[in-house]
Structure formats: structure tokens, C-alpha cells
Design a protein around this motif. Structure first.
Motif, PDB file in Angstrom:
ATOM      1  N   LYS A  99       3.958  -6.359   7.144  1.00  0.00           N
ATOM      2  CA  LYS A  99       4.080  -5.372   8.213  1.00  0.00           C
ATOM      3  C   LYS A  99       3.942  -6.056   9.562  1.00  0.00           C
ATOM      4  O   LYS A  99       3.027  -6.843   9.776  1.00  0.00           O
ATOM      5  N   LEU A 100       4.883  -5.762  10.464  1.00  0.00           N
ATOM      6  CA  LEU A 100       4.841  -6.341  11.805  1.00  0.00           C
ATOM      7  C   LEU A 100       4.214  -5.339  12.771  1.00  0.00           C
ATOM      8  O   LEU A 100       4.652  -4.205  12.876  1.00  0.00           O
ATOM      9  N   ILE A 101       3.166  -5.802  13.474  1.00  0.00           N
ATOM     10  CA  ILE A 101       2.418  -4.941  14.375  1.00  0.00           C
ATOM     11  C   ILE A 101       2.526  -5.487  15.799  1.00  0.00           C
ATOM     12  O   ILE A 101       2.205  -6.649  16.043  1.00  0.00           O
ATOM     13  N   PRO A 102       3.000  -4.676  16.774  1.00  0.00           N
ATOM     14  CA  PRO A 102       2.988  -5.142  18.173  1.00  0.00           C
ATOM     15  C   PRO A 102       1.563  -5.277  18.676  1.00  0.00           C
ATOM     16  O   PRO A 102       0.730  -4.405  18.446  1.00  0.00           O
ATOM     17  N   GLN A 103       1.268  -6.395  19.358  1.00  0.00           N
ATOM     18  CA  GLN A 103      -0.085  -6.671  19.839  1.00  0.00           C
ATOM     19  C   GLN A 103       0.006  -7.107  21.290  1.00  0.00           C
ATOM     20  O   GLN A 103       0.154  -8.282  21.592  1.00  0.00           O
ATOM     21  N   GLN A 104      -0.022  -6.128  22.202  1.00  0.00           N
ATOM     22  CA  GLN A 104       0.093  -6.393  23.626  1.00  0.00           C
ATOM     23  C   GLN A 104       1.368  -7.190  23.886  1.00  0.00           C
ATOM     24  O   GLN A 104       2.454  -6.681  23.708  1.00  0.00           O
ATOM     25  N   GLU A 105       1.268  -8.464  24.292  1.00  0.00           N
ATOM     26  CA  GLU A 105       2.452  -9.258  24.575  1.00  0.00           C
ATOM     27  C   GLU A 105       2.835 -10.154  23.406  1.00  0.00           C
ATOM     28  O   GLU A 105       3.604 -11.109  23.563  1.00  0.00           O
ATOM     29  N   ASN A 106       2.341  -9.857  22.235  1.00  0.00           N
ATOM     30  CA  ASN A 106       2.624 -10.672  21.060  1.00  0.00           C
ATOM     31  C   ASN A 106       2.898  -9.758  19.871  1.00  0.00           C
ATOM     32  O   ASN A 106       2.844  -8.536  19.989  1.00  0.00           O
ATOM     33  N   PHE A 107       3.204 -10.353  18.719  1.00  0.00           N
ATOM     34  CA  PHE A 107       3.402  -9.602  17.484  1.00  0.00           C
ATOM     35  C   PHE A 107       2.593 -10.259  16.382  1.00  0.00           C
ATOM     36  O   PHE A 107       2.522 -11.494  16.286  1.00  0.00           O
ATOM     37  N   ILE A 108       1.965  -9.438  15.554  1.00  0.00           N
ATOM     38  CA  ILE A 108       1.124  -9.905  14.457  1.00  0.00           C
ATOM     39  C   ILE A 108       1.722  -9.445  13.132  1.00  0.00           C
ATOM     40  O   ILE A 108       2.106  -8.285  12.977  1.00  0.00           O
ATOM     41  N   PHE A 109       1.804 -10.367  12.175  1.00  0.00           N
ATOM     42  CA  PHE A 109       2.244 -10.027  10.826  1.00  0.00           C
ATOM     43  C   PHE A 109       1.023  -9.774   9.949  1.00  0.00           C
ATOM     44  O   PHE A 109       0.110 -10.593   9.899  1.00  0.00           O
ATOM     45  N   ASN A 163      -8.675  -7.089 -12.132  1.00  0.00           N
ATOM     46  CA  ASN A 163     -10.068  -6.631 -12.253  1.00  0.00           C
ATOM     47  C   ASN A 163     -10.375  -5.441 -11.347  1.00  0.00           C
ATOM     48  O   ASN A 163     -11.504  -4.974 -11.279  1.00  0.00           O
ATOM     49  N   GLY A 164      -9.363  -4.956 -10.624  1.00  0.00           N
ATOM     50  CA  GLY A 164      -9.539  -3.786  -9.776  1.00  0.00           C
ATOM     51  C   GLY A 164      -9.932  -4.083  -8.344  1.00  0.00           C
ATOM     52  O   GLY A 164      -9.991  -3.173  -7.513  1.00  0.00           O
ATOM     53  N   SER A 165     -10.206  -5.337  -8.001  1.00  0.00           N
ATOM     54  CA  SER A 165     -10.590  -5.680  -6.633  1.00  0.00           C
ATOM     55  C   SER A 165      -9.352  -5.780  -5.741  1.00  0.00           C
ATOM     56  O   SER A 165      -8.260  -6.101  -6.211  1.00  0.00           O
ATOM     57  N   GLN A 166      -9.545  -5.502  -4.475  1.00  0.00           N
ATOM     58  CA  GLN A 166      -8.450  -5.511  -3.507  1.00  0.00           C
ATOM     59  C   GLN A 166      -8.602  -6.700  -2.563  1.00  0.00           C
ATOM     60  O   GLN A 166      -9.566  -6.778  -1.803  1.00  0.00           O
ATOM     61  N   PRO A 167      -7.667  -7.662  -2.588  1.00  0.00           N
ATOM     62  CA  PRO A 167      -7.758  -8.782  -1.638  1.00  0.00           C
ATOM     63  C   PRO A 167      -7.705  -8.282  -0.203  1.00  0.00           C
ATOM     64  O   PRO A 167      -7.060  -7.284   0.102  1.00  0.00           O
ATOM     65  N   SER A 168      -8.379  -8.992   0.672  1.00  0.00           N
ATOM     66  CA  SER A 168      -8.375  -8.602   2.081  1.00  0.00           C
ATOM     67  C   SER A 168      -7.018  -8.909   2.708  1.00  0.00           C
ATOM     68  O   SER A 168      -6.232  -9.705   2.195  1.00  0.00           O
ATOM     69  N   ILE A 169      -6.755  -8.267   3.837  1.00  0.00           N
ATOM     70  CA  ILE A 169      -5.475  -8.423   4.531  1.00  0.00           C
ATOM     71  C   ILE A 169      -5.469  -9.747   5.289  1.00  0.00           C
ATOM     72  O   ILE A 169      -6.455 -10.128   5.911  1.00  0.00           O
ATOM     73  N   ASP A 170      -4.341 -10.448   5.217  1.00  0.00           N
ATOM     74  CA  ASP A 170      -4.154 -11.669   5.995  1.00  0.00           C
ATOM     75  C   ASP A 170      -3.424 -11.342   7.287  1.00  0.00           C
ATOM     76  O   ASP A 170      -2.516 -10.498   7.296  1.00  0.00           O
ATOM     77  N   PHE A 171      -3.808 -12.013   8.379  1.00  0.00           N
ATOM     78  CA  PHE A 171      -3.162 -11.801   9.669  1.00  0.00           C
ATOM     79  C   PHE A 171      -2.563 -13.122  10.153  1.00  0.00           C
ATOM     80  O   PHE A 171      -3.227 -14.164  10.099  1.00  0.00           O
ATOM     81  N   TYR A 172      -1.320 -13.058  10.618  1.00  0.00           N
ATOM     82  CA  TYR A 172      -0.638 -14.236  11.152  1.00  0.00           C
ATOM     83  C   TYR A 172       0.007 -13.876  12.481  1.00  0.00           C
ATOM     84  O   TYR A 172       0.643 -12.823  12.600  1.00  0.00           O
ATOM     85  N   PHE A 224       8.540  -2.134   9.680  1.00  0.00           N
ATOM     86  CA  PHE A 224       8.647  -2.412  11.100  1.00  0.00           C
ATOM     87  C   PHE A 224       9.071  -1.139  11.809  1.00  0.00           C
ATOM     88  O   PHE A 224      10.028  -0.475  11.398  1.00  0.00           O
ATOM     89  N   ASP A 225       8.356  -0.785  12.868  1.00  0.00           N
ATOM     90  CA  ASP A 225       8.676   0.402  13.639  1.00  0.00           C
ATOM     91  C   ASP A 225       9.918   0.123  14.482  1.00  0.00           C
ATOM     92  O   ASP A 225       9.901  -0.713  15.387  1.00  0.00           O
ATOM     93  N   GLN A 226      11.007   0.829  14.175  1.00  0.00           N
ATOM     94  CA  GLN A 226      12.268   0.588  14.871  1.00  0.00           C
ATOM     95  C   GLN A 226      12.169   0.872  16.367  1.00  0.00           C
ATOM     96  O   GLN A 226      12.989   0.388  17.146  1.00  0.00           O
ATOM     97  N   GLN A 246      13.834  -3.381  20.199  1.00  0.00           N
ATOM     98  CA  GLN A 246      14.320  -4.074  21.396  1.00  0.00           C
ATOM     99  C   GLN A 246      13.239  -4.980  21.983  1.00  0.00           C
ATOM    100  O   GLN A 246      13.511  -6.088  22.435  1.00  0.00           O
ATOM    101  N   THR A 247      11.987  -4.504  21.953  1.00  0.00           N
ATOM    102  CA  THR A 247      10.876  -5.323  22.465  1.00  0.00           C
ATOM    103  C   THR A 247      10.726  -6.598  21.654  1.00  0.00           C
ATOM    104  O   THR A 247      10.491  -7.683  22.206  1.00  0.00           O
ATOM    105  N   PHE A 248      10.888  -6.479  20.329  1.00  0.00           N
ATOM    106  CA  PHE A 248      10.768  -7.655  19.467  1.00  0.00           C
ATOM    107  C   PHE A 248      11.910  -8.626  19.732  1.00  0.00           C
ATOM    108  O   PHE A 248      11.710  -9.850  19.773  1.00  0.00           O
TER     109      PHE A 248
END
Length: 231
Positions: free
Chosen positions: A154-164, A173-182, A217-219, A223-225
């Protein structure tokens, strides 16, 4: 210019197997990844981040202040009686001493109150240590590893940048891995094939065969992307 960290937005394990945190700085729009050692003077931010991660609550500065206030109430306070200042030409008077007759029962009661206070503080400290240990254990167990499978990019707009954001499937085993941010540049460099698939799916409308990854991705930000990529 010395930068002051405001809060922590995420964490992951880097290629050197170091625990790194995504830091939001006061007065700066860009976020950076910092090692736990470099944040040794700001351990309270790491504790705050782990608290909200464990409780699944949203970051709330007012709630943090309330928690810190309650902890402060349990700290012992020493009342110091100050002598009011006197002028240079005024002779200083020796303060009168009041002799108070304290019975043995009163002494014993005061001692018990001090011991109770110390025991109470020790219990609070041990409880906090146990909580922190539990948080660290859960975080280590939930770190994404090579066996985990990506489910969603998922691509997230972050002020003047973008975070994946990389979301992983639930383990057996039922556990949920944590989210990675790039950040944008790291994602392109580390996983170029996923970046290409993201562009093909979200911008060209293509369907990738045999791909089990969903791309979001939010369409409205398209244009900003595009303008961001052209820079």
C-alpha cells in the motif's frame, strides 16, 4: 542544526539485523530510520511507540501526559521548608526550634509508611519492567522474516514523500507479522520487481499472473505521485 525527535512512526529490522525506528522530527517533514542506539537519549519515545503498538491505540499525546502524570504521583516528594530572605542590614535571627515528643508507636507507624511506599514503588517498577519485557518479546516474535509472505503493498502519501507499507499474511501459528515501512527510494532499491508490479497494476491497469500480492493506491493522489517521481 540539531534536530529534536517528535515521535516514532514505525520500526523494522534492517539488513544488519539492527532494530531501527522511523522517526518524525520536530519542524522537519522528512522522516528517517534511526537505530535504537542512536535514540538512547530518547528511550521514552521508544516506550511510547511500543505501548501504542501493543494496545492497538492511536498515538495520543494527551493520553501519554496522563500516564506520565500518574507515574509521577507515585514518586516520593520531599517537602523543603525555606527560610524567607532577609535584608543585608537586618540581623539574622536564629530560628526557634520546636521539640516534638514522638512516641514509639508514631515512630513505628512512620517506618511502616516508608516501607509501604518503597514496596509500592518496587511493585510499580517491576510491573513496568515485566510489561516492557513482554512488549520486546512480542515485537521480536512479530518481526517479518524470510518465511513470511507479503499480502498487500500500500502506498501512503506522507507530506512531501511517499511511504510503502508491506502487510504480511497471518502465520500458521496464528501470529500476525508487523507491518514493514519503506520510503520511496528504499522500496525501489530493495524490491524493484514489486515496484514494477505496483506501477503496472495501479497505473497501467494490468493484471499480474500468478501474483498473490494486492496493491493499493488512492487514485486521488495519482497526479501528485507522478510529479513526485519526475523530480
Amino acid at each position: 542544526m540539531y534536530k529534536i525527535p517528535e515521535r516514532i512512526e514505525g520500526n523494522r529490522v534492517n539488513s544488519q539485523l539492527q532494530n531501527v525506528y522511523q522517526v518524525k522530527w520536530q519542524g522537519f517533514p522528512e522522516m528517517t530510520w534511526e537505530t535504537e542506539e542512536s535514540l538512547s537519549k530518547h528511550k521514552e519515545l521508544i516506550e511510547d511507540y511500543h505501548y501504542f503498538q501493543l494496545t492497538s491505540l492511536r498515538y495520543d499525546e494527551k493520553q501519554l501526559e496522563e500516564i506520565r502524570r500518574k507515574l509521577q504521583e507515585h514518586q516520593p516528594k520531599l517537602a523543603v521548608k525555606r527560610v524567607p530572605p532577609v535584608g543585608d542590614n537586618v540581623p539574622r535571627k536564629r530560628p526557634q526550634q520546636t521539640v516534638i515528643d514522638i512516641t514509639q508507636d508514631q515512630k513505628q507507624g512512620t517506618k511502616e509508611n516508608v516501607l509501604n511506599l518503597v514496596n509500592h514503588q518496587n511493585k510499580i517498577s517491576q510491573s513496568l519492567l515485566n510489561k516492557q519485557s513482554e512488549i520486546q518479546k512480542n515485537l521480536v516474535q512479530n518481526y517479518p522474516n524470510q518465511q513470511d509472505q507479503i499480502q498487500l503493498i500500500k502506498l501512503i502519501p506522507q507530506q512531501e514523500n511517499f511511504i510503502f507499507e508491506a502487510h504480511y499474511k497471518v502465520r500458521q501459528n496464528g501470529s500476525q507479522p508487523s507491518i514493514d515501512f519503506y520510503n520511496f527510494e528504499s522500496f525501489k532499491a530493495l524490491v524493484p520487481m514489486l515496484y514494477i508490479e505496483f506501477l503496472e497494476t495501479c497505473f497501467l491497469g494490468l493484471k499480474i499472473k500468478n501474483s498473490q500480492i494486492t496493491y493499493e493506491f488512492d487514485q486521488a493522489n495519482k497526479q501528485t505521485f507522478i510529479e513526485f517521481v519526475r523530480k
